[in-house]
Design an enzyme around this catalytic site. Structure first.
Site, PDB file in Angstrom:
ATOM      1  N   MET A   1       0.855  -1.176   0.000  1.00 46.82           N
ATOM      2  CA  MET A   1       0.000   0.000   0.000  1.00 46.82           C
ATOM      3  C   MET A   1       0.890   1.224   0.000  1.00 46.82           C
ATOM      4  O   MET A   1       0.732   2.134   0.796  1.00 46.82           O
ATOM      5  CB  MET A   1      -0.893  -0.009   1.224  1.00 46.82           C
ATOM      6  CG  MET A   1      -2.326   0.275   0.881  1.00 46.82           C
ATOM      7  SD  MET A   1      -3.436  -0.429   2.066  1.00 46.82           S
ATOM      8  CE  MET A   1      -3.123   0.585   3.481  1.00 46.82           C
ATOM      9  N   CYS A   2       1.886   1.202  -0.879  1.00 49.89           N
ATOM     10  CA  CYS A   2       2.864   2.281  -0.957  1.00 49.89           C
ATOM     11  C   CYS A   2       2.867   2.842  -2.368  1.00 49.89           C
ATOM     12  O   CYS A   2       2.347   2.238  -3.299  1.00 49.89           O
ATOM     13  CB  CYS A   2       4.257   1.762  -0.603  1.00 49.89           C
ATOM     14  SG  CYS A   2       4.343   0.952   1.011  1.00 49.89           S
ATOM     15  N   GLY A   3       3.470   4.012  -2.515  1.00 48.73           N
ATOM     16  CA  GLY A   3       3.637   4.612  -3.827  1.00 48.73           C
ATOM     17  C   GLY A   3       5.102   4.609  -4.201  1.00 48.73           C
ATOM     18  O   GLY A   3       5.954   5.015  -3.401  1.00 48.73           O
ATOM     19  N   ARG A  29      -1.479   6.604  -1.611  1.00 47.54           N
ATOM     20  CA  ARG A  29      -1.063   5.224  -1.365  1.00 47.54           C
ATOM     21  C   ARG A  29      -0.348   5.067  -0.020  1.00 47.54           C
ATOM     22  O   ARG A  29       0.109   3.973   0.308  1.00 47.54           O
ATOM     23  CB  ARG A  29      -0.156   4.754  -2.502  1.00 47.54           C
ATOM     24  CG  ARG A  29      -0.741   5.000  -3.874  1.00 47.54           C
ATOM     25  CD  ARG A  29       0.163   4.493  -4.967  1.00 47.54           C
ATOM     26  NE  ARG A  29       0.120   3.050  -5.041  1.00 47.54           N
ATOM     27  CZ  ARG A  29      -0.770   2.353  -5.748  1.00 47.54           C
ATOM     28  NH1 ARG A  29      -1.704   2.983  -6.444  1.00 47.54           N
ATOM     29  NH2 ARG A  29      -0.738   1.046  -5.769  1.00 47.54           N
ATOM     30  N   ASN A 106       6.656  -2.040  -3.059  1.00 50.20           N
ATOM     31  CA  ASN A 106       5.251  -1.977  -2.660  1.00 50.20           C
ATOM     32  C   ASN A 106       4.714  -3.397  -2.656  1.00 50.20           C
ATOM     33  O   ASN A 106       4.825  -4.107  -3.651  1.00 50.20           O
ATOM     34  CB  ASN A 106       4.448  -1.109  -3.636  1.00 50.20           C
ATOM     35  CG  ASN A 106       2.953  -1.183  -3.372  1.00 50.20           C
ATOM     36  OD1 ASN A 106       2.520  -1.328  -2.240  1.00 50.20           O
ATOM     37  ND2 ASN A 106       2.160  -1.083  -4.428  1.00 50.20           N
TER      38      ASN A 106
END
Length: 606
Positions: A1-3, A29, A106
């Protein structure tokens, strides 16, 4: 849940600027921490930051001198913490002990614990943080030192990942690897600039073509005769990039949350003008679906989308009563939820189109050969690409974590879908509903204007209060739950949404003097039940805020908001004062409503 973002640009050495701009656009994100990195003269230059009560991590990154550094290659990451606390040590990028690799990621490496134990026991490896990503970069370095390859690295990981890495020994190559988590490569028109991002919105405006990295692929981007090319295991056809216009600030509003609440009439208008043509409901996508064969519908959503799905269930049951409808949280959907002997249609609701739990449900549905419809806001997103039929919300980009205009358009889309497949309405009734829909943007705008004036008085009821209840009956129960979610999300006030009938079955014990209770009531056959609840609540000296379209005596309640409408969509109008209440409660507590703690807008982990 990262950018994640990365850039190669040898023409003007502005790679870092592109990466930082991308991170600004990818905060949906996650924003627990952030980091950027480049390589020059055989070493990595990097900076990491962590969000605090004053500013989020991207703010600190943008104000660091490295953000303006001239370089031809750079990577960047904005994190939502899954493994390890939000600390500098756990922020990306991560580095191996030898200093050869800088890596961002991610997803979730499910077997990181086993890999970590192996490295500690066999190599006496010393880890500085708690993340699965640090384990991944250490393992990559170990494998290559053992004459293994990126293939071995890719094959030995379990879970989901979108990985980008810099290699100090190959400083002009941008390495990537993908399984499950989204990763997109884009080029400008002349291929003299390349970017890798988590979603299309992260690209610079001059990126004109892109491809979506396939599952289980890995490779790198490199310079070939002054043009960047992809070297990987799979072959890609580039897709022409449509124009993405994206504001970087909420101006003229103070916050994205406020702007998106106020933008709802425009979002509604965009959706309705696409779906009502010449006074007729227009769903050409349904030409491939024979609804006469559909016996059962499963609506899937998470969070706000789940609330919209519950309201949609009521519409379908009312207008197409011969079809049974279930609503299931996407995280809870299993094969056993599919009827064995009924023709079932799966409808998935997602703002981002990337919700991991929903994608898992989609895979299950496809394995059972179910027809699938996606009701999605973000175009060409993961779920949008893989469902049989996609219906776009046309709400425009949402930047704030708390969904507002997407929820409104999800409910409207389901209302129009139910009308389109109805078996119970004659032409005059359909005309009434389409006319109501055409008028709805104006009605919605009026309620926004009215609610703004009500807010100062509403806030008084929440002085020194840490909890509240919101109650409704029938479809309003799910508006109550959605309003309650908004209050919890962005103002950190504990709020519970219930059916008004449920309060006396347990939650009544939590009522105390002056606790605010919001009652939502339509002027229908259930109104007398709400009046009973009002009397019961006030007898316990709680404070009642009554939101209704029925004219009642002000003395019957502590505060009355009268919504003057006979619209069949009255229940959806009730969300407006609740959205604005949540927003202004956050402001009154000094909370930035756009980026509440511990949350991310795009939920790409299970």
């Amino acid at each position: 849940m990262c950018g994640i973002s990365a850039c190669l640009n040898h023409t003007n050495n502005s790679a870092m600027t592109s990466v930082v701009n991308a991170l600004t656009k990818l905060q949906n994100r996650g924003y627990d921490s952030a980091g950027i990195c480049t390589t020059s003269n055989g070493k990595f230059n990097f900076v990491k930051s962590v969000s605090d009560d004053t500013n989020n991590a991207i703010h600190y990154i943008k104000n660091n001198p490295l953000a303006n550094h001239h370089c031809s290659i750079a990577i960047g990451h904005t994190r939502w913490a899954t493994h390890g606390e939000k600390t500098i040590e756990n922020a990306h990028p991560h580095f191996d002990a030898s200093g050869r690799f800088s890596l961002i990621h991610n997803g979730i490496i499910e077997n990181y614990d086993q890999i970590k134990s192996m490295l500690v026991e066999s190599q006496n490896y010393q880890f500085y943080g708690q993340t699965d990503t640090e384990v991944a970069v250490a393992y990559l370095s170990y494998l290559l030192s053992e004459n293994k390859t990126w293939f071995d690295f890719n094959e030995s990981l379990k879970g989901s990942w979108a990985i980008i890495a810099l290699d100090k020994f190959n400083p002009e190559k941008l390495y990537f690897m993908r399984n499950g988590s989204p990763l997109i490569i884009g080029f400008n028109e002349t291929n003299t600039k390349a970017m890798i991002v988590s979603e299309l919105s992260g690209f610079d405006s001059d990126i004109s073509q892109y491809c979506i990295v396939g599952d289980n692929d890995y490779g790198y981007i490199t310079n070939n005769n002054d043009k960047y090319i992809i070297k990987s295991q799979q072959h890609y056809q580039m897709i022409s990039m449509g124009k993405i216009v994206m504001d970087l600030t909420p101006s003229p509003y103070k916050h994205w949350t406020q702007r998106e609440i106020y933008d709802q009439p425009n979002a509604i208008h965009s959706l309705i003008t696409e779906r009502i043509v010449d006074s007729q409901l227009f769903f050409p996508e349904f030409n491939t679906i024979n609804f006469t064969l559909v016996e059962h519908i499963v609506l899937l959503g998470c969070g706000t989308s789940y609330h919209a799905a519950q309201i949609g269930r009521r519409y379908i049951r009312e207008f197409r009563p011969n079809i049974t409808v279930d609503v299931i949280d996407g995280a809870d959907f299993e094969e056993t939820d599919i009827p064995k002997s009924r023709n079932t249609l799966l409808i998935l609701l997602s703002q981002s189109g990337e919700t991991k739990d929903l994608y898992r449900a989609l895979v299950i549905g496809k394995q059972h050969s179910l027809k699938t419809i996606g009701i999605i806001n973000v175009e060409n997103s993961l779920i949008a690409r893989e469902v049989d039929t996609v219906l776009y919300l046309r709400a425009g980009r949402e930047n704030a974590v708390a969904s507002t205009k997407s929820f409104t358009n999800q409910v409207l889309m389901l209302f129009m879908l139910a009308l389109k497949i109805n078996l119970s309405l004659d032409n005059s009734q359909l005309d009434y509903y389409t006319m109501s829909l055409n008028n709805f943007p104006i009605e919605f705008k009026k309620i926004i204007d009215q609610s703004v004036n009500e807010i100062p008085k509403l806030l008084e009821f929440f002085d020194n209060q840490t909890s509240c209840f919101i109650l409704g009956k029938f479809g309003l129960e799910w508006i109550a739950k959605e309003g309650s979610l908004k209050i919890k999300e962005i103002s950190y006030v504990h709020s519970e949404g219930y059916s008004s009938a449920a309060l006396k079955h347990g939650p009544f014990a939590l009522l105390h003097q002056n606790i605010p209770v919001v009652l939502l009531a339509n002027d229908d056959s259930y109104f007398s039940k709400i009046e009973n609840a009002n009397s019961e609540i006030r007898s316990r000296k709680a404070k009642v805020i009554f939101i209704t379209n029925k004219l009642i005596d002000n003395h019957c309640t502590d505060y009355l908001i009268h919504i003057n409408t006979k619209s069949p969509l009255f229940h959806l109008l009730c969300i407006v004062p609740l959205q604005l209440l949540a927003y202004h409660l956050a402001l009154s507590k000094g909370i930035n409503p756009d980026y509440p703690r511990n949350l991310a807008k795009v939920v790409t982990v299970e």
